[in-house]
Design an enzyme around this catalytic site. Structure first.
Site, PDB file in Angstrom:
ATOM      1  CB  THR A   1     -57.266-107.642  54.531  1.00  0.00           C
ATOM      2  OG1 THR A   1     -56.365-108.393  53.710  1.00  0.00           O
ATOM      3  CG2 THR A   1     -57.900-106.576  53.691  1.00  0.00           C
TER       4      THR A   1
ATOM      5  CG  ASN B   1     -51.066-110.972  51.223  1.00  0.00           C
ATOM      6  OD1 ASN B   1     -52.230-111.297  51.429  1.00  0.00           O
ATOM      7  ND2 ASN B   1     -50.247-111.738  50.541  1.00  0.00           N
TER       8      ASN B   1
ATOM      9  CB  SER C   1     -57.305-108.295  45.497  1.00  0.00           C
ATOM     10  OG  SER C   1     -57.958-108.026  46.714  1.00  0.00           O
TER      11      SER C   1
ATOM     12  N   GLY D   1     -60.309-111.230  55.260  1.00  0.00           N
ATOM     13  CA  GLY D   1     -60.626-112.651  55.375  1.00  0.00           C
ATOM     14  C   GLY D   1     -60.246-113.500  54.173  1.00  0.00           C
ATOM     15  N   GLY D   2     -59.380-112.987  53.289  1.00  0.00           N
ATOM     16  CA  GLY D   2     -58.870-113.795  52.178  1.00  0.00           C
ATOM     17  C   GLY D   2     -59.998-114.365  51.331  1.00  0.00           C
TER      18      GLY D   2
END
Lengths: 572, 187
Positions: A386, A406, A447, A468-469
């Site tokens: 991202t 992603n 998300s 950074g998920g």
């Protein structure tokens, strides 16, 4: 000390320049060592992004009379060319926009949707091969919303055309640029996927192998695609020849997307959610973006703790915040889903009363040991993907835009001759078919993104976001604490060591931590019952945040960009 | 043209060895085909090595999780050094299991008298605690090492290769490995 001096001298240099030659401002040069905190300084407008060419594209748009939305979209297009592994036409994102004249904050949600043929069991029925089908096959591709979202924002809030906004991206894709060490490393890490799905001859490999730092990356196919879109509009992408190529590429890899799915895609504009922290007001995404509301939860819980007295990254601070992150994870698993289909009690979850409840469960003496937990996902991702853009223009309009395909390089699938990568955001649906976030027709996957704008005394103060998920909410919260509680400058706050923890099935995971935090602190945390997993000193695992700080008293704008990736600022 | 390439490649190997381990032999060792390529650490570098072998027109089998049995009918073992937590995770391995596998494979190669060529292709960024430990343990088993130069900035490869009399060739860029690889293998 070195950092404080750098900031002091950069400010003095700017003020001196302003007093002598108000028309020509010479910006101080960033230090050689990228990790040394450095605030980009400007007086009119600022762009922060994860690649210098993209930040320049946005800055040129601002200087050329474009507003913050125009500049954000120009930067976003340019990132597709300059940082193609993190975002692009084949992906999606969320944009928080502040309209200065109307004093209004709004959110554009252009997250992918699942194809109409999606089913809750579509991945679980693949058994052990599930991960591959979620990430690297055609089934991994959600219907891309990126171009529709950019176009929506440009038409409603911008002043430029798609062709104007994409002009610099075309130039970057055609002329090429030397790749950075970050690009090279990610290219190597994702090599097998690219070889399998994009093929040996793809531009994303150099003669069939990954790019070395300094080698020139060009993408003429992307340049041609952007020109075509500039000339014919987004229908070319959603209903025309590009749409046919997308569907052909997805279905050639066993996917389920149809031309009807693409033609039906629409972005949506929604109200932001609002939180407060120590006299500041935060506007951020509502679900299905979850980073934002988890940030508000974390700030709410921490608000009544004496963080300043405990000190920055001390055992007490890290212990309390890590425990809070673990409790918040229960909500993440339990409630998250597409709000068009799932009822999520956001107002309750971001209330101060709920924060008090969480706070009461956290002991200063030891870890809780067990935590309430969600019914669904057992494994959390380790993704570092991202990208984030921040922009402010001369009129005070602001954009915080987080976008993605992603995983780095997405699925690795490139529709023939288009030069852009398709996302694997279907992987963001739950692994559990009973979860509210299981794949279902036309739903948006949850998300972790959380772009935000923070206000102080009713005026914009901080613009922030990060990749950074699952670490996004934690990293952005830590930056906010660093600024508000620990008095750091913007980039000091961004570069400071980070940590993160969560739970799986009610059990604490270790605290992942950047080992710049002293050994004695880690030992003290272990005594409180934490396990520690050291990461790299500046680890992409914790994101790559970009920020803008507005200081109206000084008539200055600071830009901060994360050295964990290739972030830079560009202002004037 | 091919003859010139071969000559240049030989010169690179000769100069590389001469520069990095002058006390050791001056002629590059010869390896025979077919070759088995495997990873020590499960980074994607092993697939890059496979592509380089393809470009060098070498008959190679890629087996990321090779065991002793895979050495049947092989004449050379290429061990690609480079640890990746992501790669280990995807392979369902932890570091202990990976060490056990490589130790057993090298023991079998020794038993069968199959020479080992170690590659390190990831440069400076494919170093770190996990990879370094593997380099320290497995590189001494090599008959020769071919590495991307930026991975040897601290001289770790030079130190081990000098101590163990292992010819070491440093290559500027990964793609430059193709010609030396061609020259090293008898066809």
């Amino acid at each position: 000390m070195k950092q404080a001096a750098a900031i002091f001298f950069s400010t003095i240099a700017l003020l001196t320049a302003l007093s002598c030659r108000p028309q020509k401002v010479r910006m101080p040069e960033p230090p050689q060592d990228r990790h040394v905190p450095f605030n980009y300084v400007a007086t009119k407008g600022m762009v922060v992004a994860a690649h210098p060419l993209a930040a320049e594209a946005g800055l040129d748009m601002l200087k050329g009379g474009g507003n913050a939305v125009d500049a954000a979209i120009a930067t976003a297009f340019a990132l597709n060319a300059a940082e193609p592994f993190a975002s692009g036409l084949g992906g999606s994102g969320f944009m928080v926009i502040y309209l200065a004249k109307a004093k209004k904050v709004t959110v554009v949600n252009f997250r992918e949707k699942a194809p109409a043929a999606a089913r809750p069991t579509m991945f679980t029925e693949k058994g052990e091969k599930q991960a591959e089908w979620r990430q690297e096959r055609g089934t991994a591709v959600g219907v891309p919303g990126m171009l529709a979202g950019w176009n929506y924002a440009l038409k409603k809030y911008g002043t430029k055309s798609l062709a104007e906004a994409s002009a610099r991206a075309v130039e970057i894709a055609e002329k090429g640029f030397p790749v950075s060490a970050t690009f090279s490393q990610i290219n190597k890490d994702e090599y097998e996927k690219l070889l399998k799905n994009a093929g040996e001859d793809t531009c994303y490999l150099n003669s069939g192998i990954p790019y070395e730092p300094g080698e020139v990356f060009k993408n003429p196919d992307l340049a041609a695609t952007l020109r075509l879109i500039g000339a014919k509009g987004i229908d070319e992408f959603y209903k025309g020849e590009i749409a046919k190529k997308i569907v052909a590429a997805v279905r050639a890899k066993d996917g389920i997307m149809t031309l009807e799915d693409l033609a039906a895609y629409r972005p949506v504009e929604v109200e932001p959610i609002k939180g407060t922290y120590k006299g500041h007001t935060i506007y951020t995404l509502p679900p299905p973006g979850t980073g934002g509301f988890h940030i508000i939860q974390l700030l709410n819980v921490a608000e009544n703790w004496p963080l300043k007295d405990w000190g920055h990254n001390t055992p007490a601070t890290i212990h309390h915040l890590s425990e809070t992150m673990r409790f918040i994870f229960a909500d993440k698993d339990h409630y998250d889903g597409d709000p068009d289909y799932v009822s999520i009690p956001v107002a309750e979850l971001i209330s101060k009363d709920y924060a008090k409840e969480i706070r009461s469960k956290i002991s200063a003496e030891k870890t809780a040991g067990t935590y309430p937990y969600g019914r669904f996902d057992k494994v959390q991702d380790e993704k570092e993907n991202t990208t984030h853009i921040g922009v402010i223009d001369k009129d005070g309009n602001i954009v915080a835009l987080t976008q993605s395909i992603n995983d780095f390089f997405g699925t690795g699938i490139v529709p023939e001759g288009t030069g852009f990568l398709l996302n694997d955001h279907m992987a963001d649906f739950s692994t559990d078919p009973n979860s509210p976030n299981a794949p279902r027709p036309n739903r948006r996957p949850v998300s972790n993104m959380g772009p935000l704008i923070m206000f102080k005394d009713g005026k914009p103060f901080l613009v922030l976001g990060s990749p950074g998920g699952t670490r996004i909410f934690s990293s952005l919260s830590q930056i906010i604490f660093n600024i508000i509680d620990f008095g750091m400058s913007l980039d000091e706050a961004i570069e400071a060591p980070r940590f993160f923890s969560y739970t799986t099935e009610g059990k604490a995971r270790p605290i992942s931590i950047e080992p710049r935090i002293p050994e004695a602190v880690l030992k003290a945390l272990e005594k409180l019952g934490h396990k520690i997993t050291p990461k790299e000193p500046y680890d992409k695992y914790f994101g790559g945040a970009q920020g803008i700080m507005i200081l109206p008293d000084k008539k200055l704008i600071y830009g901060g960009a994360d050295s964990r990736r290739d972030g830079v600022g560009a202002g004037y | 043209m091919n003859m010139w390439r071969t000559l240049i490649a030989n010169l690179i190997i000769f100069c590389g060895i001469a520069a990095s381990s002058p006390a050791v032999q001056t002629a590059p060792p010869a390896f025979e085909l077919p070759l088995l390529i495997t990873s020590a650490g499960q980074s994607a570098d092993v697939s890059i090595a496979s592509m380089l072998a393809k470009k060098a027109e070498l008959t190679a089998t890629l087996s990321k999780l090779a065991t002793g049995k895979d050495l049947e009918n092989q004449k050379t073992l290429v061990l690609v050094l480079g640890a990746s937590m992501k790669g280990l995770g995807s392979a369902g391995l932890d570091t202990d299991k990976e060490y056990e596998r490589i130790r057993a494979l090298l023991a079998e190669a020794k038993k069968k008298n199959i020479p080992v060529l170690c590659l390190h292709l990831g440069g400076e960024q494919r170093r770190g605690e996990l990879t370094d430990k593997m380099i320290e343990e497995f590189l001494p088993s090599a008959k020769m090492a071919l590495i991307v130069k930026s991975g040897n900035k601290d001289g770790l490869f030079t130190k081990i290769c000098k101590e163990k009399n292992i010819p070491l060739v440093e290559i500027e860029k990964t793609l430059d490995t193709v010609e030396p690889l061609k020259s090293l293998f008898k066809k």
